[in-house]
Scaffold this active site. Structure first.
Site, PDB file in Angstrom:
ATOM      1  N   HIS A  17       0.839  -1.215   0.000  1.00  0.00           N
ATOM      2  CA  HIS A  17       0.000   0.000   0.000  1.00  0.00           C
ATOM      3  C   HIS A  17       0.869   1.259   0.000  1.00  0.00           C
ATOM      4  O   HIS A  17       0.435   2.322   0.453  1.00  0.00           O
ATOM      5  CB  HIS A  17      -0.952   0.034   1.199  1.00  0.00           C
ATOM      6  CG  HIS A  17      -1.695  -1.242   1.409  1.00  0.00           C
ATOM      7  ND1 HIS A  17      -2.896  -1.520   0.825  1.00  0.00           N
ATOM      8  CD2 HIS A  17      -1.365  -2.351   2.127  1.00  0.00           C
ATOM      9  CE1 HIS A  17      -3.301  -2.734   1.183  1.00  0.00           C
ATOM     10  NE2 HIS A  17      -2.378  -3.261   1.956  1.00  0.00           N
TER      11      HIS A  17
ATOM     12  N   SER B 197      15.550  21.393 -15.887  1.00  0.00           N
ATOM     13  CA  SER B 197      14.359  22.159 -16.217  1.00  0.00           C
ATOM     14  C   SER B 197      14.779  23.459 -16.888  1.00  0.00           C
ATOM     15  O   SER B 197      15.835  24.010 -16.584  1.00  0.00           O
ATOM     16  CB  SER B 197      13.585  22.458 -14.931  1.00  0.00           C
ATOM     17  OG  SER B 197      12.779  23.612 -15.091  1.00  0.00           O
TER      18      SER B 197
ATOM     19  N   GLU C 167      10.682   7.976 -16.763  1.00  0.00           N
ATOM     20  CA  GLU C 167       9.314   8.403 -17.088  1.00  0.00           C
ATOM     21  C   GLU C 167       8.923   7.965 -18.494  1.00  0.00           C
ATOM     22  O   GLU C 167       7.775   7.581 -18.741  1.00  0.00           O
ATOM     23  CB  GLU C 167       9.193   9.921 -16.958  1.00  0.00           C
ATOM     24  CG  GLU C 167       9.278  10.383 -15.512  1.00  0.00           C
ATOM     25  CD  GLU C 167       9.409  11.895 -15.412  1.00  0.00           C
ATOM     26  OE1 GLU C 167       8.571  12.504 -14.775  1.00  0.00           O
ATOM     27  OE2 GLU C 167      10.366  12.460 -15.980  1.00  0.00           O
TER      28      GLU C 167
END
Ligand code: ARG
Length: 468
Positions: A158, A279, A292
């Site tokens: 979980h 970035s 990703e």
């Protein structure tokens, strides 16, 4: 001129031609189309259609066509041919060593059995490549497991800290998933490796083709059994895509774990600058783009599988042009899975693990509460009751901001007097790990054994490939 010009008096509408032509993507089957054509020339020589010197001229020319055009897809596409099959045939007829003789090659063959054959050859090659890439990714996981054999991290259920595990155990979990993927790819290859050539358009070739010899020449295990099925069956593509999709699902889960572990909140792992990006706005950022993208590609690969199943679903027997839509998703899925599999080892090799931080996280979160319950069980307390008591100890720890092992013995004894001084040795992290040495567990000895087994299996799979 199209291949079917005899019956037609009007040229195709330019819009229709663009719509219908598949050369802009099926040029990727050039090598396989030539391979199939060379075998077909031999098959029709055996059937008495070609003289042996004619076959020789055709085969020499086909080899030259492959040499000349292979790797030059842009120029192939400029030719304006309808598809790769008509492109190769036109080139053959244009070849000075062949000329009109080239017009004999298509005797007894249809583009329907031709494309099914080409595609099976292509899928076979690609599955072999994916399998090799998968093995390399597994090897990278084994190397990580070896490097971090004793590194302890929190294990989660979980996404809450559950019990401590070894990072090597985590790596071997993904090794197992990829192992199943490898067996699915190998299985798909086995069913793909049959030869449709000789099935003609749908009813079987009208020439006495020795299909067993033809299959053998192309390295197939056997000829396909039914001509109607053979020209319209794309199960081998669907199965390959299903195996690819599940593999991509596994890679995505692995990527997700690592993305979490690299976040500032976890900070277990730092990725190499070789596989991250910054970035444009926020100077501090170091983003896990490689992971990703691995996580993201699964959508496309799964989509390819769904797209093809949907295309095939309502098709009447036998060949229908709908089947031309099998290639774009197949090519795209295989290309993307290949990229994911090849990038992953680079990510894994460059990972830096903050072992102290992993250990601290594993120690926090009361992940030894099960061990406290087990300690009470060893003192004769039934497990359900022990669970309750350990839960109370956790509540006490939470109220004081203390770990279980930091609670004074006197306070623990207020919860249950059967708790003695020896509890501290038994709820220490190392003690909990040492108890999990049964097969498949996260104990160091069990993981060492699992690693040795995995390395043995890997060595024998490499051995099998090299024929050893
Ligand atoms: N380009 C076609 C395909 O990819 C080849 C088969 C065409 N057959 C036909 N009868 N039109 O499926």
């Amino acid at each position: 001129m199209p291949l079917w010009s005899g019956r037609f008096s009007e040229a195709s509408d330019p819009l229709f031609k663009r719509f219908n032509d598949s050369l802009r993507f099926d040029h990727r089957l050039l090598k396989q189309d030539i391979q199939g054509s060379i075998a077909w020339a031999a098959a029709i020589e055996r059937a008495g259609v070609l003289e042996s010197h004619e076959r020789e001229r055709i085969v020499i020319a086909l080899a030259e066509i492959e040499k000349r055009w292979g790797g030059d897809s842009a120029r192939i596409v400029e030719s304006g041919a309808e598809d790769v099959h008509s492109f190769v045939e036109a080139e053959l007829i244009r070849h000075p060593g062949v000329g009109d003789l080239g017009k004999k090659l298509h005797t007894g063959r249809s583009r329907n059995d031709q494309v099914a054959t080409d595609l099976r050859l292509w899928v076979r090659d690609e599955l072999d490549s994916r399998l090799a890439e998968l093995r390399a990714a597994q090897a990278a996981l084994l190397a990580l497991a070896e490097r971090e054999i004793e590194t302890i991290i929190p294990g989660y259920t979980h996404l809450q800290r559950a019990q401590p595990i070894l990072l090597s155990h985590w790596a071997l979990a993904y090794f197992e998933m990829l192992d199943r993927d490898a067996s699915r790819l190998a299985d798909a290859r086995r069913r793909a490796n049959l030869c449709p050539l000789g099935s003609g358009a749908l009813a079987g070739s009208a020439y006495p083709i020795d299909r067993a010899a033809l299959a053998r020449d192309l390295g197939f295990d056997a000829p396909t059994a039914n001509s109607l099925d053979a020209v319209s069956d794309r199960d081998f593509v669907v199965e390959s895509l299903a195996a690819a999709a599940l593999c991509a699902v596994h890679l995505s889960r692995l990527a997700e774990d690592l993305i979490l572990y690299t976040s500032g909140e976890f900070a277990f792992v730092e990725l190499s600058e070789r596989v991250t990006s910054g970035s444009s706005l926020m100077p501090q950022k170091k983003n896990p783009d490689a992971l990703e993208l691995i996580r993201g590609k699964v959508g496309r690969i799964l989509g390819a599988h769904t797209a093809l199943c949907t295309t095939i679903k309502g098709l009447p027997l036998a060949y229908n042009k709908d089947l031309q839509a099998d290639k774009a998703p197949l090519f795209d899925a295989m290309d993307n899975l290949s990229r994911c599999l090849r990038v992953l080892p680079v990510v894994l090799e460059g990972m830096k693990i903050d072992r102290a931080r992993c250990l601290a996280a594993a120690k926090g979160g009361y992940s030894n509460a099960t061990d406290l319950a087990d300690y009470l069980v060893s003192k004769g307390v039934p497990f359900r009751e022990a669970h309750e008591l350990a839960g109370k100890a956790v509540r006490l720890g939470l109220s004081r901001g203390q770990a279980l092992e930091d609670l004074p013995l006197a306070d623990l004894q207020k919860i249950d007097p059967r708790i003695q001084q020896d509890v501290f040795a038994r709820i220490a992290l190392e003690a909990g790990m040492a108890k999990r040495n049964l097969m498949g567990g996260t104990g160091t000895e069990a993981v060492r054994a699992a690693l040795a087994r995995a390395k043995g299996a890997e060595a024998s799979s490499v051995g099998r490939k090299s024929g050893a």
